[in-house]
Scaffold this active site. Structure first.
Site, PDB file in Angstrom:
ATOM      1  N   TYR A  23       0.841  -1.209   0.000  1.00 19.77           N
ATOM      2  CA  TYR A  23       0.000   0.000   0.000  1.00 19.77           C
ATOM      3  C   TYR A  23       0.874   1.256   0.000  1.00 19.77           C
ATOM      4  CZ  TYR A  23      -3.345   3.482   1.659  1.00 19.77           C
ATOM      5  OH  TYR A  23      -4.108   4.618   1.799  1.00 19.77           O
ATOM      6  N   GLU A  45     -11.537   5.349   4.319  1.00 21.32           N
ATOM      7  CA  GLU A  45     -10.989   6.013   5.506  1.00 21.32           C
ATOM      8  C   GLU A  45     -12.037   6.082   6.611  1.00 21.32           C
ATOM      9  OE1 GLU A  45      -7.931   6.669   6.182  1.00 21.32           O
ATOM     10  OE2 GLU A  45      -7.059   6.491   4.173  1.00 21.32           O
ATOM     11  N   TRP A  53      -5.493   0.243   9.836  1.00 20.71           N
ATOM     12  CA  TRP A  53      -5.560   0.258   8.382  1.00 20.71           C
ATOM     13  C   TRP A  53      -5.312  -1.149   7.836  1.00 20.71           C
ATOM     14  CZ3 TRP A  53      -8.065   2.838   5.090  1.00 20.71           C
ATOM     15  CH2 TRP A  53      -7.789   2.722   3.736  1.00 20.71           C
TER      16      TRP A  53
END
Length: 191
Positions: A23, A45, A53
């Site tokens: 990522y 988000e 995350w």
């Protein structure tokens, strides 16, 4: 010393595992100007709020499948039956408020596009259409919000968006490349 032996240094948070590293290397902090991708990033988000995350990254394929790849044109038509079905899917974040926010935000997105022309133009105007570049030495220096994220959050809330608090918006800005918070030592993205 040959160039081949120089080690690539990434931001500290990207050393946790392969999903985070990929990522970091392929998406985080790269400026995004595609309306649908920006919307998807904003929704993800919001889904991440209160979670790591890495949880989102692990569930990414299932989330994208369950929510029509976060296409607001499709999601805006979700009714109560579809929401209830989503809440039974163990592959997503089954928080009723977050699921409802995806549907709500899809409708707000369509209104925003109608009134402002593009999501890209609406969002990037807050940073004068170029990334804000910070020069942090340590991850502990990176803020969780800023005056700009405060303003975007406030404005999106006025438009009826949900799960767009200033911390979520700052994280979104980092992900979408509106702010470059790669550490100075991050030779992968700063060097």
């Amino acid at each position: 010393m040959s160039c081949d032996s120089v080690e690539t240094v990434r931001c500290d948070w990207a050393n946790g595992g392969s999903l985070e590293r990929i990522y970091h290397d392929t998406e985080w902090g790269i400026p995004v100007h595609d309306d649908l991708k920006l919307f998807k990033m904003l929704i993800l988000e919001g889904k991440q709020a209160g979670l790591s995350w890495s949880t989102i990254l692990k569930k990414m394929a299932t989330l994208c499948h369950a929510f029509d790849d976060f296409n607001p044109y499709a999601i805006a038509d979700y009714g109560d039956d579809r929401i209830e079905k989503l809440l039974t899917d163990p592959g997503i974040i089954r928080n009723r408020l977050k699921v409802a926010a995806v549907v709500n935000n899809s409708k707000r997105y369509l209104e925003l596009i109608k009134n402002y022309g593009s999501f890209d133009g609406y969002l990037w105007k807050y940073v004068d259409f170029r990334p804000l570049v910070n020069n942090w030495q340590h991850v502990s220096q990176v803020p969780s919000s800023s005056p700009v994220s405060d303003e975007i959050s406030r404005d999106l809330k006025k438009l009826g968006f949900k799960f767009v608090g200033t911390t979520i918006i700052y994280s979104f800005m980092q992900a979408a490349g509106m702010v470059n918070d790669h550490l100075v030592s991050c030779s992968f993205r700063r060097g």
